[in-house]
Scaffold this motif. Structure first.
Motif, PDB file in Angstrom:
ATOM      1  N   TRP A  90      17.573  -5.766  -3.559  1.00 18.12           N
ATOM      2  CA  TRP A  90      18.828  -5.208  -3.043  1.00 18.12           C
ATOM      3  C   TRP A  90      18.921  -3.701  -3.226  1.00 18.12           C
ATOM      4  N   SER A  91      18.103  -3.144  -4.128  1.00 14.45           N
ATOM      5  CA  SER A  91      18.148  -1.701  -4.394  1.00 14.45           C
ATOM      6  C   SER A  91      17.210  -0.911  -3.471  1.00 14.45           C
ATOM      7  N   LEU A  92      16.453  -1.606  -2.638  1.00 10.94           N
ATOM      8  CA  LEU A  92      15.463  -0.934  -1.791  1.00 10.94           C
ATOM      9  C   LEU A  92      16.088  -0.431  -0.497  1.00 10.94           C
ATOM     10  N   PRO A  93      15.499   0.626   0.103  1.00 14.05           N
ATOM     11  CA  PRO A  93      15.976   1.098   1.401  1.00 14.05           C
ATOM     12  C   PRO A  93      15.936  -0.012   2.446  1.00 14.05           C
ATOM     13  N   HIS A  94      16.893  -0.013   3.350  1.00 13.89           N
ATOM     14  CA  HIS A  94      17.003  -0.930   4.494  1.00 13.89           C
ATOM     15  C   HIS A  94      17.484  -2.330   4.113  1.00 13.89           C
ATOM     16  N   TYR A  95      17.762  -2.559   2.832  1.00 13.90           N
ATOM     17  CA  TYR A  95      18.164  -3.915   2.457  1.00 13.90           C
ATOM     18  C   TYR A  95      19.479  -4.320   3.125  1.00 13.90           C
ATOM     19  N   ALA A  96      20.490  -3.440   3.057  1.00 13.97           N
ATOM     20  CA  ALA A  96      21.810  -3.797   3.585  1.00 13.97           C
ATOM     21  C   ALA A  96      21.776  -4.101   5.087  1.00 13.97           C
ATOM     22  N   PRO A  97      21.214  -3.222   5.933  1.00 16.76           N
ATOM     23  CA  PRO A  97      21.189  -3.572   7.365  1.00 16.76           C
ATOM     24  C   PRO A  97      20.333  -4.796   7.656  1.00 16.76           C
ATOM     25  N   SER A  98      19.325  -5.029   6.816  1.00 15.76           N
ATOM     26  CA  SER A  98      18.479  -6.204   7.064  1.00 15.76           C
ATOM     27  C   SER A  98      19.242  -7.497   6.877  1.00 15.76           C
ATOM     28  N   LEU A  99      20.290  -7.479   6.048  1.00 17.88           N
ATOM     29  CA  LEU A  99      21.092  -8.686   5.851  1.00 17.88           C
ATOM     30  C   LEU A  99      21.705  -9.166   7.165  1.00 17.88           C
ATOM     31  N   ILE A 100      22.152  -8.212   7.970  1.00 18.25           N
ATOM     32  CA  ILE A 100      22.726  -8.550   9.279  1.00 18.25           C
ATOM     33  C   ILE A 100      21.619  -8.922  10.259  1.00 18.25           C
ATOM     34  N   CYS A 101      20.529  -8.152  10.218  1.00 19.96           N
ATOM     35  CA  CYS A 101      19.446  -8.365  11.184  1.00 19.96           C
ATOM     36  C   CYS A 101      18.697  -9.672  10.947  1.00 19.96           C
ATOM     37  N   ARG A 102      18.909 -10.266   9.781  1.00 19.68           N
ATOM     38  CA  ARG A 102      18.287 -11.559   9.496  1.00 19.68           C
ATOM     39  C   ARG A 102      19.165 -12.733   9.924  1.00 19.68           C
ATOM     40  N   THR A 103      20.182 -12.445  10.731  1.00 17.70           N
ATOM     41  CA  THR A 103      21.083 -13.467  11.251  1.00 17.70           C
ATOM     42  C   THR A 103      21.207 -13.297  12.762  1.00 17.70           C
ATOM     43  N   PRO A 104      21.716 -14.289  13.471  1.00 20.34           N
ATOM     44  CA  PRO A 104      21.909 -14.142  14.918  1.00 20.34           C
ATOM     45  C   PRO A 104      22.790 -12.949  15.278  1.00 20.34           C
ATOM     46  N   LEU A 105      23.651 -12.522  14.372  1.00 19.76           N
ATOM     47  CA  LEU A 105      24.522 -11.386  14.640  1.00 19.76           C
ATOM     48  C   LEU A 105      23.724 -10.115  14.911  1.00 19.76           C
ATOM     49  N   GLY A 106      22.566  -9.962  14.223  1.00 18.65           N
ATOM     50  CA  GLY A 106      21.741  -8.782  14.438  1.00 18.65           C
ATOM     51  C   GLY A 106      21.309  -8.642  15.884  1.00 18.65           C
ATOM     52  N   GLY A 107      20.873  -9.747  16.471  1.00 18.54           N
ATOM     53  CA  GLY A 107      20.453  -9.721  17.865  1.00 18.54           C
ATOM     54  C   GLY A 107      21.604  -9.444  18.809  1.00 18.54           C
ATOM     55  N   MET A 108      22.776  -9.951  18.500  1.00 11.32           N
ATOM     56  CA  MET A 108      23.952  -9.707  19.329  1.00 11.32           C
ATOM     57  C   MET A 108      24.335  -8.240  19.308  1.00 11.32           C
ATOM     58  N   ILE A 109      24.293  -7.642  18.117  1.00 15.29           N
ATOM     59  CA  ILE A 109      24.605  -6.216  18.000  1.00 15.29           C
ATOM     60  C   ILE A 109      23.555  -5.384  18.745  1.00 15.29           C
ATOM     61  N   GLY A 110      22.283  -5.744  18.589  1.00 15.38           N
ATOM     62  CA  GLY A 110      21.216  -5.021  19.275  1.00 15.38           C
ATOM     63  C   GLY A 110      21.362  -5.080  20.780  1.00 15.38           C
ATOM     64  N   LYS A 111      21.675  -6.248  21.293  1.00 16.32           N
ATOM     65  CA  LYS A 111      21.836  -6.420  22.739  1.00 16.32           C
ATOM     66  C   LYS A 111      22.998  -5.579  23.249  1.00 16.32           C
ATOM     67  N   ALA A 112      24.107  -5.588  22.518  1.00 17.44           N
ATOM     68  CA  ALA A 112      25.266  -4.796  22.926  1.00 17.44           C
ATOM     69  C   ALA A 112      24.946  -3.301  22.898  1.00 17.44           C
ATOM     70  N   TRP A 113      24.226  -2.880  21.868  1.00 15.77           N
ATOM     71  CA  TRP A 113      23.888  -1.455  21.746  1.00 15.77           C
ATOM     72  C   TRP A 113      22.945  -1.015  22.863  1.00 15.77           C
ATOM     73  N   ARG A 114      21.988  -1.853  23.203  1.00 16.70           N
ATOM     74  CA  ARG A 114      21.066  -1.490  24.296  1.00 16.70           C
ATOM     75  C   ARG A 114      21.812  -1.397  25.621  1.00 16.70           C
ATOM     76  N   LYS A 115      22.792  -2.259  25.810  1.00 20.62           N
ATOM     77  CA  LYS A 115      23.582  -2.209  27.039  1.00 20.62           C
ATOM     78  C   LYS A 115      24.383  -0.928  27.123  1.00 20.62           C
ATOM     79  N   ILE A 116      24.933  -0.503  25.990  1.00 15.97           N
ATOM     80  CA  ILE A 116      25.701   0.751  25.944  1.00 15.97           C
ATOM     81  C   ILE A 116      24.801   1.939  26.263  1.00 15.97           C
ATOM     82  N   ARG A 117      23.578   1.905  25.729  1.00 14.93           N
ATOM     83  CA  ARG A 117      22.667   3.044  25.886  1.00 14.93           C
ATOM     84  C   ARG A 117      21.955   3.056  27.229  1.00 14.93           C
ATOM     85  N   SER A 118      21.914   1.952  27.914  1.00 12.68           N
ATOM     86  CA  SER A 118      21.173   1.889  29.181  1.00 12.68           C
ATOM     87  C   SER A 118      21.903   2.683  30.245  1.00 12.68           C
ATOM     88  N   PRO A 119      21.129   3.321  31.177  1.00 12.08           N
ATOM     89  CA  PRO A 119      21.762   4.097  32.247  1.00 12.08           C
ATOM     90  C   PRO A 119      22.635   3.205  33.112  1.00 12.08           C
TER      91      PRO A 119
END
Length: 318
Positions: free
Chosen positions: A288-317
């Protein structure tokens, strides 16, 4: 006469840029070198450009497409110099790259394995020295010890790249060269540099002596999916076998940090189950003290993919 430095240029479909790379080599203020261009199964006119270059120090070797690690290893097999420098076919050096690098390596002592310099990124002629200093890197000679910070060693590993590092040929051969299985095109160099860092002293300088052309690199293009998992994570047993026993706990923490970061990328692209398995495989005490631990908690769940998909849609032309 045996050259002091062997310069190895892997070439794969870089016909538009390889002349610039070769020009930057032949403009070096130091001229005690040979150039080995390894044509790794190119399908464009790059090999013809090299043949027409007209410098007797430049020789061309052609092989079937096996990937950048295999191409660099083939050049190392052919190299006559006791120092090795690598330059990708779409990048270039400033004129004193070899002279300054060799001077620093020779001045550091025979036990030092390599010297890594700073760089500009193009377009923009931007130096990143301040960024690396903020991440904790310092210039001079460094040797990893059991008390070294795993996070700092990860930054040292990230700083080392083929185009900015001059290395003793004996070191490269001793540690088996670059990762070359399955035409690997991602982190094939880190697989080697991690072995070097865990066993040999290295020198860092922030003086920008190379130009890395991000606009010409295929790896700089927008990705449509997660990159492959790094070879040192797919084959950690090979890393441990090459690591001194007193540094193996440190190595495990280094690999855990990289696994956490890779899990974030995997989760962003919706591969949350693979992300979870990767983190579990490299679990260490106090992770838990290592870099990237906190965001990995979300990315290790289906929520991570949902957030990623939404972010890519926002960034896409639009």
């Amino acid at each position: 006469m045996t050259p002091r430095v062997s310069v190895i240029v892997p070439l794969y479909n870089k016909a538009l840029f390889v002349r610039r790379a070769l020009d930057s080599i032949t403009r070096q203020t130091m001229d005690d070198y040979e150039v080995i261009v390894v044509n790794d199964g190119s399908t464009d006119e790059g090999a013809e450009t090299v043949r027409a270059f007209g410098d007797e120090r430049v020789r061309l070797i052609t092989q079937v497409n096996l990937g950048p690690g295999a191409a660099r290893n083939r050049g190392l097999l052919e190299a006559q110099g006791d120092l090795i420098a690598f330059l990708d076919a779409d990048d270039e050096w400033v004129p004193n790259y070899l002279a300054e690098g060799v001077h620093l390596l020779e001045g550091a002592g025979e036990e030092v394995a390599s010297v890594t310099c700073g760089y500009f990124t193009e377009p923009g002629n931007k130096s990143h020295a301040t960024m690396w200093q903020r991440r904790g890197l310092t210039k001079g000679t460094h040797r990893v010890s059991a008390s070294s910070s795993a996070a700092l060693v990860v930054q040292m590993l990230a700083y080392m790249s083929p185009c900015t590092t001059i290395t003793r040929a004996a070191t490269l051969r001793h540690w088996g060269g670059f990762y070359s299985r399955d035409k690997c095109r991602y982190a094939e160099d880190s697989y080697l540099w991690l072995k070097v860092l865990m066993n040999e002293p290295v020198v860092f300088t922030f003086q920008p002596l190379a130009r890395l052309h991000l606009e010409a690199s295929s790896l700089s293009k927008n990705l449509t999916g997660a990159r492959p998992v790094e070879p040192f994570l797919t084959h950690p047993e090979e890393m441990e076998a090459s690591c001194p026993p007193h540094l193996r706990d440190l190595l495990r923490r280094i690999l855990a940090i990289r696994a956490l970061k890779t899990a974030c990328v995997l989760g962003y692209w919706g591969h949350w189950q693979e992300a979870s398995e990767l983190v579990s495989r490299f679990n260490v005490a106090r992770s838990w003290s290592l870099p990237h631990y906190a965001p990995s908690l979300i990315c290790r769940t289906p929520l991570g993919g949902m957030i990623g998909k939404a972010w890519r849609k926002i960034r896409s032309p639009a």
